[in-house]
Design a protein around this motif. Structure first.
Motif, PDB file in Angstrom:
ATOM      1  N   MET A 149      32.944  47.645  45.443  1.00 56.24           N
ATOM      2  CA  MET A 149      33.509  48.075  44.189  1.00 56.24           C
ATOM      3  C   MET A 149      34.874  48.721  44.396  1.00 56.24           C
ATOM      4  SD  MET A 149      29.926  49.497  42.553  1.00 56.24           S
ATOM      5  CE  MET A 149      30.662  50.607  41.419  1.00 56.24           C
ATOM      6  N   LYS A 150      34.965  49.495  45.455  1.00 57.87           N
ATOM      7  CA  LYS A 150      36.237  50.157  45.736  1.00 57.87           C
ATOM      8  C   LYS A 150      37.274  49.157  46.250  1.00 57.87           C
ATOM      9  CE  LYS A 150      38.063  54.192  48.123  1.00 57.87           C
ATOM     10  NZ  LYS A 150      37.728  55.336  48.957  1.00 57.87           N
ATOM     11  N   ASN A 151      36.836  48.227  47.080  1.00 60.47           N
ATOM     12  CA  ASN A 151      37.750  47.253  47.682  1.00 60.47           C
ATOM     13  C   ASN A 151      38.137  46.123  46.741  1.00 60.47           C
ATOM     14  OD1 ASN A 151      37.770  48.690  50.057  1.00 60.47           O
ATOM     15  ND2 ASN A 151      36.095  47.517  50.947  1.00 60.47           N
ATOM     16  N   TYR A 152      37.336  45.876  45.717  1.00 61.30           N
ATOM     17  CA  TYR A 152      37.600  44.799  44.772  1.00 61.30           C
ATOM     18  C   TYR A 152      37.538  45.346  43.345  1.00 61.30           C
ATOM     19  CZ  TYR A 152      36.750  42.046  48.925  1.00 61.30           C
ATOM     20  OH  TYR A 152      36.818  41.532  50.194  1.00 61.30           O
ATOM     21  N   PRO A 153      38.518  46.138  42.951  1.00 60.77           N
ATOM     22  CA  PRO A 153      38.450  46.800  41.641  1.00 60.77           C
ATOM     23  C   PRO A 153      38.474  45.850  40.451  1.00 60.77           C
ATOM     24  CG  PRO A 153      40.600  47.141  42.660  1.00 60.77           C
ATOM     25  CD  PRO A 153      39.735  46.465  43.678  1.00 60.77           C
ATOM     26  N   ASP A 154      38.903  44.601  40.641  1.00 64.48           N
ATOM     27  CA  ASP A 154      38.966  43.663  39.527  1.00 64.48           C
ATOM     28  C   ASP A 154      37.653  42.924  39.276  1.00 64.48           C
ATOM     29  OD1 ASP A 154      41.615  44.341  39.125  1.00 64.48           O
ATOM     30  OD2 ASP A 154      42.347  42.761  40.455  1.00 64.48           O
ATOM     31  N   ILE A 155      36.694  43.085  40.162  1.00 73.63           N
ATOM     32  CA  ILE A 155      35.413  42.407  39.991  1.00 73.63           C
ATOM     33  C   ILE A 155      34.649  43.082  38.845  1.00 73.63           C
ATOM     34  CG2 ILE A 155      34.110  43.789  41.640  1.00 73.63           C
ATOM     35  CD1 ILE A 155      32.772  41.192  42.570  1.00 73.63           C
ATOM     36  N   LYS A 156      33.988  42.281  38.037  1.00 80.08           N
ATOM     37  CA  LYS A 156      33.243  42.836  36.903  1.00 80.08           C
ATOM     38  C   LYS A 156      31.848  43.237  37.366  1.00 80.08           C
ATOM     39  CE  LYS A 156      31.788  41.859  32.156  1.00 80.08           C
ATOM     40  NZ  LYS A 156      31.239  43.135  32.014  1.00 80.08           N
ATOM     41  N   ILE A 157      31.559  44.509  37.252  1.00 83.50           N
ATOM     42  CA  ILE A 157      30.244  45.036  37.588  1.00 83.50           C
ATOM     43  C   ILE A 157      29.738  45.785  36.357  1.00 83.50           C
ATOM     44  CG2 ILE A 157      28.959  46.613  39.077  1.00 83.50           C
ATOM     45  CD1 ILE A 157      31.047  45.988  41.264  1.00 83.50           C
ATOM     46  N   ASP A 158      28.575  45.388  35.877  1.00 86.34           N
ATOM     47  CA  ASP A 158      28.056  45.957  34.636  1.00 86.34           C
ATOM     48  C   ASP A 158      27.229  47.220  34.835  1.00 86.34           C
ATOM     49  OD1 ASP A 158      29.183  43.967  33.004  1.00 86.34           O
ATOM     50  OD2 ASP A 158      27.549  42.603  33.519  1.00 86.34           O
ATOM     51  N   GLY A 159      26.700  47.415  36.022  1.00 85.73           N
ATOM     52  CA  GLY A 159      25.869  48.584  36.262  1.00 85.73           C
ATOM     53  C   GLY A 159      25.684  48.809  37.749  1.00 85.73           C
TER      54      GLY A 159
END
Length: 160
Positions: free
Chosen positions: A1-11
């Motif tokens: 999450m930190k290394n790929y801030p553009d990835i969509k993570i919902d939870g």
């Protein structure tokens, strides 16, 4: 999450907390050190003895033979080079406190590895967080209370 801030993570779901730069287990440093030193030994039987020792801290309830065998097998497959490597702990608190996505923290009240206070500290950092504390459960809620863990994860996931 930190290394790929553009990835969509919902939870985000955390089970049994974080190992962080300032992590201190509930067992004494001497106990923890004695057990972990066996994990880097060149003698495989010593390593298995150490693995078995660390597994004793995984659950609060008596551990089933199946779970013990699973964890020993899982740990025994770790390459010696990895067991012997020194990895640097990082501080996740700043990053975790920036998360605004729904976050579920499943915490074992009797966790011998990650103290309750430490788990609560991280759970309280989440801006959109929920915490569930399982009574009389240790570091392995999915194994110690499979039904509740599965139900809580399904409920959380269905709401995001």
């Amino acid at each position: 999450m930190k290394n790929y801030p553009d990835i969509k993570i919902d939870g985000f779901i955390s089970i049994a907390g974080f190992v962080n730069a300032n992590f201190k287990p509930n067992i004494t440093i001497e106990e923890f050190g004695k057990i972990t030193m066996t994990l880097i030994d060149d003698n495989f039987s010593t390593v298995v003895y150490g693995i078995n020792g660390t597994i004793n801290f995984r659950t609060f309830k008596p551990m089933s033979d199946e779970f013990r065998a699973f964890k020993i097998g899982e740990a025994a497959l770790i390459a010696p080079e990895y067991r012997k490597s020194n990895f640097k702990s990082i501080d996740l608190a700043d990053f975790f406190s920036t998360l605004s996505i729904p976050t579920l923290n499943i915490i074992g009240e009797k966790d011998a590895l990650v103290p309750l206070e430490y788990n609560l500290y991280f759970a309280n950092l989440a801006k959109n967080g929920e915490k569930i504390i399982y009574k009389n459960i240790g570091h392995s809620p999915p194994w110690e209370d499979t039904k509740s863990t599965t139900s809580d994860i399904a409920r959380f996931a269905s709401n995001i």
